[in-house]
Design an enzyme around this catalytic site. Structure first.
Site, PDB file in Angstrom:
ATOM      1  N   ARG A  39      38.583 -38.192 -15.865  1.00 40.81           N
ATOM      2  CA  ARG A  39      37.150 -38.472 -15.774  1.00 40.81           C
ATOM      3  C   ARG A  39      36.796 -39.318 -14.546  1.00 40.81           C
ATOM      4  NH1 ARG A  39      36.895 -40.954 -20.834  1.00 40.81           N
ATOM      5  NH2 ARG A  39      35.182 -42.185 -20.027  1.00 40.81           N
ATOM      6  N   ASN A  40      37.785 -39.674 -13.728  1.00 39.87           N
ATOM      7  CA  ASN A  40      37.479 -40.396 -12.499  1.00 39.87           C
ATOM      8  C   ASN A  40      36.769 -39.431 -11.549  1.00 39.87           C
ATOM      9  OD1 ASN A  40      37.855 -41.585  -9.739  1.00 39.87           O
ATOM     10  ND2 ASN A  40      38.827 -43.192 -10.948  1.00 39.87           N
ATOM     11  N   ALA A  41      35.716 -39.892 -10.907  1.00 47.16           N
ATOM     12  CA  ALA A  41      34.885 -39.022 -10.056  1.00 47.16           C
ATOM     13  C   ALA A  41      35.413 -38.874  -8.628  1.00 47.16           C
ATOM     14  CB  ALA A  41      33.456 -39.554 -10.018  1.00 47.16           C
ATOM     15  N   THR A 146      34.274 -45.004  -8.511  1.00 46.94           N
ATOM     16  CA  THR A 146      34.417 -43.661  -9.070  1.00 46.94           C
ATOM     17  C   THR A 146      35.005 -43.697 -10.475  1.00 46.94           C
ATOM     18  OG1 THR A 146      36.613 -43.376  -8.082  1.00 46.94           O
ATOM     19  CG2 THR A 146      34.697 -42.606  -6.796  1.00 46.94           C
TER      20      THR A 146
END
Length: 174
Positions: A39-41, A146
């Site tokens: 889920r890190n952008a 992020t």
């Protein structure tokens, strides 16, 4: 508390931009990849900006960033931290990476972007006072984290701010 060790930098000799995080998350450490939490952008943003999205292999993503003049590293070499949250880092346990050596080996880097507040805070407190004046040409800017823990902005909003990295890599920001 477990001692965490960061990764070697992703950096070609001709890198022009450095993106700095604090320390890899538990998911990143398990995968042995920068920004490995699903889920890190970071990688979705790199996909939007450079075509280095999460659908590619990690090696492909690294090659694309290096070809664009982007280096990726963390401020911390070691630390004690339970879990993944920056707030849980035992600041008495930290060891900083060798930035003087890194910048000497990558003399074209002139822009440093912090991926969130902890990376910037620790760098300014522990790295900047130790850097020689010969590195005064470096320009610094904090970007929105992020991390999935930073939910104040959605992916598109973060990517719009992170677009400055693409401009800097292309030499369009001074």
């Amino acid at each position: 508390m477990t001692i965490r060790q960061g990764f070697a930098p992703i950096a070609a000799d001709d890198a022009r931009v450095l993106v700095l995080g604090s320390m890899p998350s538990e998911a990143s450490l398990l995968k042995q990849q920068y920004y490995g939490h699903p889920r890190n952008a970071f990688w979705p943003i790199m996909g939007l900006l450079f075509g280095a999205g999460p659908e590619l292999t990690y090696e492909q993503r690294k090659k694309i960033l290096m070809a664009q003049g982007i280096a990726v590293w963390d401020v911390l070499k070691y630390c004690r931290r339970p879990g993944s949250m920056d707030a849980a880092i035992d600041m008495a346990s930290i060891e900083i990476n060798d930035f003087a050596g890194f910048f000497a080996r990558h003399p074209l880097i002139d822009r440093v972007f912090f991926n969130g507040g902890t990376a910037e805070k620790v760098y300014r407190q522990r790295v900047l006072p130790e850097l020689s004046e010969k590195f005064n040409y470096l320009h610094y800017q904090r970007l929105p984290s992020t991390s999935p823990a930073y939910a104040a902005m959605n992916l598109q909003q973060k990517a719009a701010v992170w677009a400055v990295v693409k401009k800097a890599a292309a030499g369009m920001v001074k």
